[in-house]
Design a protein around this motif. Structure first.
Motif: not given
Length: 515
Positions: A69-77, A381-386, A414-421
Motif C-alpha cells: 500500500m502506498k501513501k496516496n491509497v486512493y490513486l493506487q486503488l 470535486r477536484w480536490k476531494t478532501i476526504v 473511493n470517492l476520489y475515483h467517483a469524482h475523477h472518473d
C-alpha cells in the motif's frame, strides 16, 4: 551430477569443509525462498477460494496486501481498478476488504443497511474514547444520528437564527483579516479558531476568543489524539497487535489516552455546568437538548443509548468533524483562488453585481451566484478532501454486483475515483467550474456523482451546516479581499493524505477591496 555441482566441484566439497558449509547455506536459502513462495501461493489460493469473492491483487501471509500500500491509497486503488474493475477485493492484515470505485456502485452499495456497520476493533477503543457516531454497535449510532439531525434543526439549521450566528462569527474573522492584511498570513489557525466557534455556539452556547488558553489546550489535546489515532489505524487490520508487548509504547497510545482524558474532563465540566442550570423552558444548545432527552427517556423507563459518557463523545465528535472538514475545504478555496486569479476576478464580479461591497451574503443567495456556487462545487470535486471516508463494515452476508460479500468484510469507498472518473467527468484533472452550470451559465446543475459526504444513512449528518459555512466564508472573503500569493511563490498544489487531503502550509496576501 547436476550442472550446478560437477564431479570436480563435488570432490572439492568433500575435501573442503568451508566450501561444503557455504554450499549448504546457499541450498538452505534456496529452499527457504522456495518454501516462502509456495506458502504465499497456497495462502493466495486459499484466501481467493472464498466462494465468489471479488478478484483482486495478491498479498502475503499474515500481512496481506498491506506492505504494497502506498501513501496516496486512493490513486493506487484507481490503478488497481483498471485491472480488476470497479468492484474488487484484497486482504489487509487479517481482514478481507471490499473496494468500491465507481459512483454508481458506491451509491448503490452504501445506501444498503448491511453496509452501515463499523469495524468492531475501532481505533477509538485503543485510546478509551467513547464515540457514538463511529460506534460499531448499530443501535448506538442510529439513535444518536437521528437525535443530532433533529437537534440541529431545532437549534436553527436551515433557519435564520443559526445563520445569523455564523455571520457574526464571520464578521469577527473579517476584522481579524483586516488587521493582518499588511503581510503574508497562514490562514490555517485563524480559520480553525473561527470555524470551531460555530460548533461551540451550537453545542455549548459559547465562543472562544482566538487567544483563549482553554481553546489552545483543547486544540492541542485533539491534535495529539488525532495523530495517535492515525498511527493506530492499522490495528483495525491487525487486531492482535494490541497484545504484542511494547506496541502501545511504540505507537504512543498513552499520549492518546492522556489527551482523550483531558478532552473528556473539559467537556464533562461544561456538561456539569449545564446540568446545574438546565431549564426545559430555555433550551440553549445541543448539550441542553441531549440532557433533556436523556432524562425524559430515563423517567419513562425507555430503552436508550443516551448517556453522559456518550454525550461527551458526541460533543467531541461534533467539535472535531465540524471544524476540520470545513477548515480544510476553505483552505483549498483560498489556495485555488490565489492560483487562478482570472477565476477569482469573475467570482468577485458576480458577487459585486448582486451585493455590492457591504451587503452580507446569505445562504439562500447561492442561487443568485451560480458561477460562485459552481466554483465551490468544482473545488469540492477536484480536490476531494476526504478521498476515502471512514471505513464501513458489513453486518451480514450479502452480494455486490454478483459477488458474494461475507459478514465482517471491511468496505472502502473511493470517492476520489467517483469524482475523477473520465466516464462521468470530461477532462476530470482539469479545474472547470463550468461543468456545474447550465448552458446559459445562469443555473447550477448539481451532479449525483458528487458525493463529498458519502451516501446512505451513515453519511455525515453535518453536510448542510458545512455547505452553509463554506459558502458564507468563501463569499465574504472574496467580497472583502483580493487573495494573492506572496511575490515569488509558485503554486504546486502540494498536499498530503492522512484521514483527509490536506494542503502543505502556505501563506497568502489579503488586500482589502473597496476600502
Amino acid at each position: 551430477m547436476s550442472d550446478s555441482v560437477s564431479g570436480l566441484q563435488f570432490e572439492k566439497l568433500l575435501t573442503d569443509p568451508l566450501l561444503w558449509i557455504k554450499h549448504q547455506e546457499q541450498l538452505s536459502t534456496a529452499v527457504a525462498l522456495l518454501s516462502f513462495i509456495i506458502t504465499c501461493l497456497a495462502y493466495q489460493i486459499v484466501t481467493n477460494s472464498r466462494k465468489n469473492f471479488p478478484p483482486g491483487p495478491w498479498g502475503l501471509p499474515i500481512v496481506g496486501y498491506m506492505p504494497f500500500m502506498k501513501k496516496n491509497v486512493y490513486l493506487q486503488l484507481n490503478e488497481l481498478s483498471k485491472k480488476y474493475g470497479e468492484v474488487f477485493g484484497l486482504r489487509l492484515g487479517s481482514q478481507p476488504v471490499l473496494v468500491l470505485n465507481s459512483a454508481d456502485v458506491i451509491r448503490e452499495t452504501m445506501s444498503r443497511s448491511e453496509f452501515q456497520g463499523r469495524c468492531p476493533t475501532s481505533i477509538f477503543k485503543a485510546v478509551e474514547r467513547e464515540s457514538p457516531f463511529f460506534a460499531s454497535e448499530n443501535h448506538i449510532w442510529i439513535e444518536h444520528r437521528k437525535f443530532v439531525i433533529q437537534s440541529m434543526k431545532d437549534l436553527g439549521l436551515g433557519k435564520s437564527k443559526l445563520e445569523e450566528e455564523v455571520q457574526e462569527e464571520i464578521d469577527t474573522f473579517m476584522e481579524y483579516l483586516r488587521r493582518h492584511s499588511d503581510k503574508p498570513i497562514d490562514l490555517e489557525m485563524p480559520l480553525t479558531k473561527s470555524v470551531s466557534n460555530n460548533i461551540c455556539l451550537m453545542v455549548s452556547n459559547e465562543r472562544y476568543d482566538y487567544d483563549d488558553p482553554e481553546r489552545e489546550k483543547l486544540f492541542n489535546n485533539m491534535h495529539t489524539l488525532a495523530k495517535v489515532l492515525s498511527q493506530t489505524a492499522s490495528q483495525g487490520f491487525f487486531p492482535w497487535l494490541r497484545k504484542v508487548p511494547f506496541i502501545n509504547w511504540y505507537m504512543n497510545i498513552e499520549a492518546g489516552k492522556r489527551s482523550a482524558r483531558a478532552t473528556k474532563e473539559l467537556f464533562s465540566q461544561k456538561i456539569e455546568q449545564h446540568e446545574k442550570t438546565l431549564n426545559a423552558k430555555n433550551v440553549r444548545d445541543f448539550i441542553d437538548m441531549y440532557l433533556l432527552e436523556m432524562k425524559a427517556k430515563n423517567s419513562k423507563n425507555q430503552d436508550t443509548t443516551l448517556s453522559l459518557d456518550r454525550l461527551v463523545g458526541s460533543v467531541a465528535d461534533l467539535f472535531g468533524a465540524g471544524t476540520i472538514t470545513v477548515k480544510i475545504q476553505l483552505l483549498w478555496c483560498v489556495y485555488v483562488m490565489a492560483a487562478f486569479p482570472d477565476i477569482q476576478k469573475r467570482v468577485q464580479k458576480e458577487i459585486e453585481s448582486q451585493f455590492g461591497p457591504e451587503r452580507k451574503p446569505e445562504f439562500r443567495d447561492a442561487k443568485l451566484l451560480p458561477y460562485t456556487s459552481a466554483v465551490i462545487l468544482e473545488i469540492t470535486r477536484w480536490k476531494t478532501i476526504v478521498p476515502i471516508p471512514f471505513l464501513r463494515y458489513t453486518t451480514k452476508d450479502t452480494t455486490v454486483r454478483g459477488f458474494n460479500i461475507p459478514k465482517g468484510t471491511t468496505v472502502m469507498e473511493n470517492l476520489y475515483h467517483a469524482h475523477h472518473d473520465p466516464k462521468l467527468w470530461s477532462n476530470p484533472k482539469t479545474f472547470m467550474p463550468e461543468r456545474f452550470l447550465s448552458e446559459d451559465g445562469q443555473k447550477v446543475i448539481k451532479s449525483p456523482n458528487l458525493m463529498p459526504f458519502s451516501v446512505g444513512k451513515r453519511a455525515c449528518p453535518g453536510d448542510v451546516l458545512a455547505n452553509m459555512e463554506v459558502f458564507l466564508y468563501f463569499v465574504s472573503m472574496l467580497q472583502k479581499f483580493d487573495i494573492t500569493f506572496p511575490p515569488g511563490f509558485k503554486p504546486t498544489f502540494s498536499a498530503k493524505f492522512t484521514v483527509a487531503y490536506i494542503l502543505d502550509p502556505f501563506k497568502v496576501l489579503l488586500t482589502p477591496r473597496n476600502s
